[in-house]
Design an enzyme around this catalytic site. Sequence first.
Site, PDB file in Angstrom:
ATOM      1  N   ASP A 101       0.807  -1.219   0.000  1.00  0.00           N
ATOM      2  CA  ASP A 101       0.000   0.000   0.000  1.00  0.00           C
ATOM      3  C   ASP A 101       0.839   1.268   0.000  1.00  0.00           C
ATOM      4  O   ASP A 101       0.318   2.363  -0.243  1.00  0.00           O
ATOM      5  CB  ASP A 101      -0.926   0.018   1.227  1.00  0.00           C
ATOM      6  N   GLY A 161      -2.211  -1.199  -8.676  1.00  0.00           N
ATOM      7  CA  GLY A 161      -1.080  -0.308  -8.843  1.00  0.00           C
ATOM      8  C   GLY A 161      -0.025  -0.471  -7.778  1.00  0.00           C
ATOM      9  O   GLY A 161       0.605   0.510  -7.364  1.00  0.00           O
ATOM     10  N   LYS A 162       0.208  -1.707  -7.334  1.00  0.00           N
ATOM     11  CA  LYS A 162       1.140  -1.936  -6.226  1.00  0.00           C
ATOM     12  C   LYS A 162       2.437  -2.621  -6.665  1.00  0.00           C
ATOM     13  O   LYS A 162       3.500  -2.344  -6.111  1.00  0.00           O
ATOM     14  CB  LYS A 162       0.463  -2.772  -5.139  1.00  0.00           C
ATOM     15  N   VAL A 163       2.346  -3.569  -7.609  1.00  0.00           N
ATOM     16  CA  VAL A 163       3.528  -4.326  -8.016  1.00  0.00           C
ATOM     17  C   VAL A 163       3.596  -4.422  -9.532  1.00  0.00           C
ATOM     18  O   VAL A 163       2.601  -4.251 -10.240  1.00  0.00           O
ATOM     19  CB  VAL A 163       3.546  -5.752  -7.411  1.00  0.00           C
TER      20      VAL A 163
END
Length: 354
Positions: free
Chosen positions: A262, A306-308
């Site tokens: 996050d 949209g984290k990794v």
Amino acid sequence: MNDSSINDTRKAELLSTTVEHIDIREFDARPIIDSMGKMSFTSRDLARATRIYNQMLEDKDCTIFLVIAGSTSAGGCMDLYAELIRSNMVDCVVATGATIVDMDFFEGLGHKHYQALEIPDDDTLRSLYIDRIYDTYIDEEQLQDCDFTINRIANSLEHRGYSSREFIREMGKYLVEHGKKDNSLVKLAYEHDVPIFCPAFVDSSAGFGLVKHQVDQMKKGEGYMMIDAIADFRELTDIKIASGDSGLLMVGGGVPKNFIQDTVVCAEILGHEGVAVHKYAVQITVADVRDGACSSSTLQEAASWGKVNTGIEQMVFAEAGSVMPLLASDAWHRQNGGKDREARRWAKLFDKKA
């Protein structure tokens, strides 16, 4: 012989064989990982995950986050994680409170985990003050010593809010002065300026000691220290913003995994549009995907948030205690024990702000 003596004898029998933590320096897993890469199923997944971790280590712009949930530390991986810090192969740790307090700090105080050579009735264990983690035992009386040590540290601090990173740094300082185990992750992290975050810190033995601190202070009509979870999120996001490229080596999942992922979204909320998603990601877990969780989503699913990065990630569905020694040993030997990697020392980021 009275009942007390009988109980003491029985307890000593059950707590007679200590867990011996694996030393990744003592064996070279590179040939095994190379061979597994030519296989299929979980073997090939593990080999690819190991290659990705090596990529993280070889990427001079990459900050590596070690993310730990579950009980692998109690089960024999404690020295493995400590070695990754000593060898400069991780730059920041995000973990459960149990991993850091009940397992590592606990052993740093001189206590042990024990192999359960037999599994008696759990009510019997309770009567003997023995706690069980699957086939591993902990002496509850020793664990309470850990609780009260946390309480003493809290009593010594200024009355204000602390991130878990700040408090765990105080724990590391305590172990430098009073600890009985050199190979403690908490102690080594303090010495190497590697920050440790526990986003659910009080869900551990620390919670008991901190509650006692707060209650005792309230009875005296005085202030008390507290753990600031918002500061945790802010500080970890600060590291992500400052680090640039990043890689995740995740054992288990849950809150620590979601917390570190996050940070990318949080950086965007704070107006830092250029902060990249985590470039590399490995997760070792036995969690199932069918309930929509998998310890907070598969890595592919996390990409939709949209984290990794979807390109350099690997899920390994295996019990981590059986595969982490191979992954870590391969990387330790392949990377010359981390000697060629620059130390990030992210804890100093907050010294400057103090």
